[in-house]
Write an enzyme that holds these catalytic residues in place. Structure first.
Site, PDB file in Angstrom:
ATOM      1  N   HIS A 105      82.907 118.635 114.218  1.00 17.96           N
ATOM      2  CA  HIS A 105      82.421 117.635 113.560  1.00 17.96           C
ATOM      3  C   HIS A 105      81.417 118.112 112.402  1.00 17.96           C
ATOM      4  CE1 HIS A 105      78.919 114.458 113.211  1.00 17.96           C
ATOM      5  NE2 HIS A 105      79.981 113.896 112.478  1.00 17.96           N
ATOM      6  N   SER A 106      81.530 117.699 111.349  1.00 18.52           N
ATOM      7  CA  SER A 106      80.595 117.928 110.113  1.00 18.52           C
ATOM      8  C   SER A 106      80.265 119.432 109.940  1.00 18.52           C
ATOM      9  CB  SER A 106      79.233 117.226 110.488  1.00 18.52           C
ATOM     10  OG  SER A 106      78.287 117.233 109.340  1.00 18.52           O
ATOM     11  N   LEU A 107      79.099 120.035 110.238  1.00 19.95           N
ATOM     12  CA  LEU A 107      78.799 121.341 110.264  1.00 19.95           C
ATOM     13  C   LEU A 107      79.955 122.163 111.222  1.00 19.95           C
ATOM     14  CD1 LEU A 107      77.436 124.198 109.634  1.00 19.95           C
ATOM     15  CD2 LEU A 107      75.834 123.299 111.398  1.00 19.95           C
ATOM     16  N   GLY A 109      82.773 121.345 111.554  1.00 16.38           N
ATOM     17  CA  GLY A 109      84.145 121.491 111.129  1.00 16.38           C
ATOM     18  C   GLY A 109      84.263 122.410 109.901  1.00 16.38           C
TER      19      GLY A 109
END
Length: 292
Positions: A105-107, A109
């Site tokens: 998720h986010s960072l 990812g």
């Protein structure tokens, strides 16, 4: 059942929440959280998956270095993005399963996509939530980034951790910042707080807030995405970060499947059953595919 476990990575510890089948699993699904979140970010999704997925699949959400219950890095380390690639490599080498799927998720990812490009032989599937490759910036901004990054490090060296008299105050602050109800963000907050001298403070290393000294260009990011060999699914919230929707489908490798879902940047917290179902379907295909 989910259990707490600590992995030793050289001089540091990586804390994890995981199912207790690590040694017998045929496939490990490793969850990587966003910046200033922690493994609690995936608790609701993992609770759903435990009732959906094969008992031969190992679920493991880790705290990235400097986050949650994992060790902080040394005083002179400012968590350069590329160092996370090394951290994840050392961690994945601890897992005995022959197949590995990264969910970021986010960072998390961004880290997962870069790792998958650099080490395709160790990644059998890549599932990204509100993330698509590394952050990029125009090359002409690189000098300004160097200057601003060094100045932010100077500020961080003198920054104290913010303290709260009551747990609920810290929870309310984080909920407002994330634009989420307190009940949804609380697993992250509960894992991210500790009591020092009678006050609640964040466990996360303050140096995590220092600005980066370097960002890749669009050309770099395109080369990274092109180097990913595993199946790849991307989930974007319809109220998530607008910049993630700027990619042209024609510019992306053909194995990348993008799906838009309800929710914002933390859509997996808002709709854990839906995101969990998508992850379950993705992982089941990979787990059932014979090794080449």
């Amino acid at each position: 059942m989910l259990v707490q476990h600590t992995y030793s990575i050289f001089e540091r510890n990586i804390a994890a929440i995981e199912t207790d089948n690590r040694q017998t699993a045929t496939c490990s699904v490793v969850f990587l959280h966003g910046w200033l979140d922690n493994a609690g970010s995936f608790m609701s999704v993992m609770d759903f998956l435990m009732h959906q997925i094969s008992p031969q699949v190992h679920l493991c959400a880790i705290d990235l270095p400097g986050h949650g219950l994992s060790s902080h890095k040394s005083d002179d380390n400012f968590y350069a993005f590329h160092d996370y690639i090394d951290d994840i490599h050392q961690f994945l080498m601890k897992l005995p399963a022959k197949k590995k799927v990264l969910v970021g998720h986010s960072l998390g990812g961004m880290i997962a996509s870069c790792y998958s490009a650099a080490f395709p032989e160790y990644v059998d599937g890549l599932f990204l939530i509100e993330s698509l490759g590394p952050l990029t910036e125009r090359a002409e901004l690189s000098v300004r980034r160097l200057r601003d990054g060094v100045k932010s490090r100077t500020r961080m060296r003198h920054k104290f951790r913010r303290a709260y008299d009551h747990y609920d105050v810290a929870l309310q602050v984080r909920a407002a910042h994330s634009e989420l109800p307190k009940a949804l963000i609380e697993p992250i907050v509960a894992r991210g707080l500790e009591v020092l001298d009678g006050q609640w403070v964040w466990r996360a290393d303050p140096k995590l807030s220092a600005q980066s000294l370097y960002r890749m260009s669009n050309v770099h990011a395109e080369a990274i995405l092109a180097a990913i060999r595993s199946p790849m699914q991307v989930v974007l919230g319809n109220k998530g970060y607008p910049s993630l929707k700027s990619y042209s489908p024609d510019s992306l490798p053909e194995q990348i499947e993008i799906q838009h879902v309800e929710g914002g940047h933390h859509c997996h917290l808002e709709h854990p059953d839906h995101i969990g179902q998508l992850i379950s379907q993705f992982v089941m295909k990979i787990d059932e595919t014979p090794l080449s």
